[in-house]
Design a protein around this motif. Structure first.
Motif, PDB file in Angstrom:
ATOM      1  N   LYS A  23      46.996  29.328  37.608  1.00  0.00           N
ATOM      2  CA  LYS A  23      45.910  28.612  37.156  1.00  0.00           C
ATOM      3  C   LYS A  23      44.919  28.775  38.448  1.00  0.00           C
ATOM      4  N   GLU A  24      43.555  28.731  38.302  1.00  0.00           N
ATOM      5  CA  GLU A  24      42.447  29.040  39.207  1.00  0.00           C
ATOM      6  C   GLU A  24      42.841  28.172  40.580  1.00  0.00           C
ATOM      7  N   ASP A  25      43.096  27.070  40.513  1.00  0.00           N
ATOM      8  CA  ASP A  25      43.345  26.312  41.745  1.00  0.00           C
ATOM      9  C   ASP A  25      44.416  26.265  42.347  1.00  0.00           C
ATOM     10  N   MET A  26      45.452  27.265  42.183  1.00  0.00           N
ATOM     11  CA  MET A  26      46.813  27.559  42.673  1.00  0.00           C
ATOM     12  C   MET A  26      46.874  28.167  44.001  1.00  0.00           C
ATOM     13  N   LEU A  27      47.544  27.786  44.884  1.00  0.00           N
ATOM     14  CA  LEU A  27      47.881  28.492  46.187  1.00  0.00           C
ATOM     15  C   LEU A  27      49.298  29.288  45.830  1.00  0.00           C
ATOM     16  N   ILE A  28      49.436  30.599  45.781  1.00  0.00           N
ATOM     17  CA  ILE A  28      50.347  31.466  45.065  1.00  0.00           C
ATOM     18  C   ILE A  28      50.881  32.266  46.472  1.00  0.00           C
ATOM     19  N   SER A  79      46.359  38.382  40.943  1.00  0.00           N
ATOM     20  CA  SER A  79      45.857  37.971  39.941  1.00  0.00           C
ATOM     21  C   SER A  79      44.622  37.458  40.467  1.00  0.00           C
ATOM     22  N   ALA A  80      43.277  37.677  39.573  1.00  0.00           N
ATOM     23  CA  ALA A  80      42.207  36.909  39.815  1.00  0.00           C
ATOM     24  C   ALA A  80      42.520  35.171  39.971  1.00  0.00           C
ATOM     25  N   LYS A  81      43.311  34.835  39.485  1.00  0.00           N
ATOM     26  CA  LYS A  81      43.792  33.422  39.580  1.00  0.00           C
ATOM     27  C   LYS A  81      44.227  33.001  40.739  1.00  0.00           C
ATOM     28  N   GLY A  82      43.533  31.987  41.239  1.00  0.00           N
ATOM     29  CA  GLY A  82      44.350  31.453  42.444  1.00  0.00           C
ATOM     30  C   GLY A  82      44.265  31.855  43.735  1.00  0.00           C
ATOM     31  N   THR A  83      44.594  31.648  45.019  1.00  0.00           N
ATOM     32  CA  THR A  83      44.511  31.996  46.116  1.00  0.00           C
ATOM     33  C   THR A  83      45.895  32.545  46.719  1.00  0.00           C
TER      34      THR A  83
END
Length: 170
Positions: free
Chosen positions: A37-42, A57-61
Motif C-alpha cells: 500500500k502507498e503509506d507502508m514502510l517496506i 515498487s512505486a508504492k510505499g517507502t
C-alpha cells in the motif's frame, strides 16, 4: 545438517541462468505488489549470491539493511548505496525505527512449512526481526523448501513465504 543445506541451496541458485533469475524475480514482484500500500514502510534486501532480486515498487517507502557490527544491523532509507562488509550493497541514509516497518522481506537459503528459515548463519535477521512487529515475509525460489530447518530458540518464525509461484501463509 544446516551447513549442508546452505551449500546445496547456494549451488542450486547459482546454477540458474540469468534469464531464469530475472523471470522468477518478475513473478515475485507481481505477487508482492498485491500486498503493498502507498503509506507502508517496506524493509527489503539487496540481492546477493543469486538471491531473488526484489524490484522496488512505486508504492510505499523502501529501506534496506546496513551491518553495524558482528551481530547487528539496521534498516536505512537510502540516499545512495555502497559496497558493505560482506560485499553486499548497503544503504547510506537515515535509519528507521524497526517498530515503524510494516513489511520486512527476508532473504533465505531454505525454509520449511512451519515458517522457519535457514539463512547464512550469522543471525542478523533473526535479531532484527525480534525488534519488529512487521509482517515477516521470506522470499525464496520454490525449490528452497525443505522438510525441516531444525529451528532453535533464537530463530524467528516468518508469517508468509513469497515465491515465484505465489504467497503462502505459514
Amino acid at each position: 545438517m544446516k551447513d549442508e543445506i546452505r551449500k546445496h541451496m547456494r549451488k542450486k541458485r547459482e546454477q540458474l541462468s540469468e534469464s531464469e533469475r530475472k523471470q522468477a524475480s518478475k513473478q515475485v514482484a507481481r505477487w508482492l505488489e498485491t500486498l503493498l500500500k502507498e503509506d507502508m514502510l517496506i524493509a527489503s534486501y539487496r540481492a546477493f549470491r543469486a538471491e531473488l532480486e526484489i524490484l522496488p515498487s512505486a508504492k510505499g517507502t523502501w529501506c534496506y539493511p546496513r551491518v553495524l557490527d558482528e551481530t547487528h544491523m539496521e534498516m536505512i532509507v537510502p540516499d545512495d548505496f555502497r559496497r558493505g562488509r560482506y560485499g553486499i550493497e548497503e544503504p547510506i541514509g537515515k535509519s528507521v525505527d524497526p517498530k515503524q516497518i510494516d513489511i520486512i522481506l527476508v532473504p533465505l537459503l531454505a525454509y520449511d512449512e512451519k515458517g522457519y528459515r535457514i539463512g547464512y548463519g550469522k543471525g542478523y535477521y533473526d535479531r532484527y526481526l525480534k525488534k519488529c512487529s512487521a509482517l515477516k515475509i521470506g522470499v525464496a525460489y520454490c525449490f528452497q523448501k525443505v522438510a525441516d530447518t531444525w529451528p532453535h530458540d533464537l530463530d524467528v518464525k516468518l508469517d508468509l513465504i513469497l515465491t515465484p509461484a505465489g504467497i503462502t501463509r505459514v
